[in-house]
Design a protein around this motif. Structure first.
Motif: not given
Length: 136
Positions: A109-114, A40-42, A117-120, A47-50
């Motif tokens: 998995k981290t990016i898909i979870t982010a 949740q805190g991601t 949970t994070n609209p941005e 998370i970079s553009d790359k």
């Protein structure tokens, strides 16, 4: 094409197809059940553009495998054969992620979870998916 708009629901479906169907394969790498609250805190800055670009390439490969196997699984009548196809699809999806440049299963998995949970992050991922061509 239909890939012009990738709603968060589609990302969620793809994540669940990879995570839920594949739980035995993740058992050795993740002792947590499906609870993804620790992510949740991601922050979007983490998370970079790359990484988002690498994720988009992997996601499109996973989605291609999912689509390829969905018809096979859906048309299979035998439960054992259906399960075998699901296991095969899971292995292929994991393989697609692991073979993607600059991407690991954990990062995926981290990016898909982010994105869930994070609209941005979801917006960045959706924009990248619109402009990323599926790799062969």
């Amino acid at each position: 094409m239909t890939k012009r708009h990738m709603p968060v629901a589609a990302l969620t479906a793809a994540a669940l197809s990879l995570i839920v169907i594949n739980s035995p394969a993740f058992a050795q790498g993740a002792s947590e059940p499906q609870a993804t609250q620790p992510m949740q805190g991601t922050a979007p800055a983490a998370i970079s553009d790359k990484q988002i670009e690498a994720f988009a390439v992997a996601y499109l490969q996973v989605d291609k495998v999912r689509q390829d196997y969905a018809a096979k699984i859906g048309s299979e009548k035998d439960a054992t054969a259906k399960q075998k196809l699901q296991n095969e699809a899971n292995k292929q999806m994991i393989n697609a992620v692991e073979k993607s440049p600059d991407m690991s299963l954990e990062k995926y998995k981290t990016i898909i979870t982010a994105a869930q949970t994070n609209p941005e992050v979801a917006k960045k991922v959706q924009e990248k998916l619109k402009t990323t061509a599926p790799a062969q």
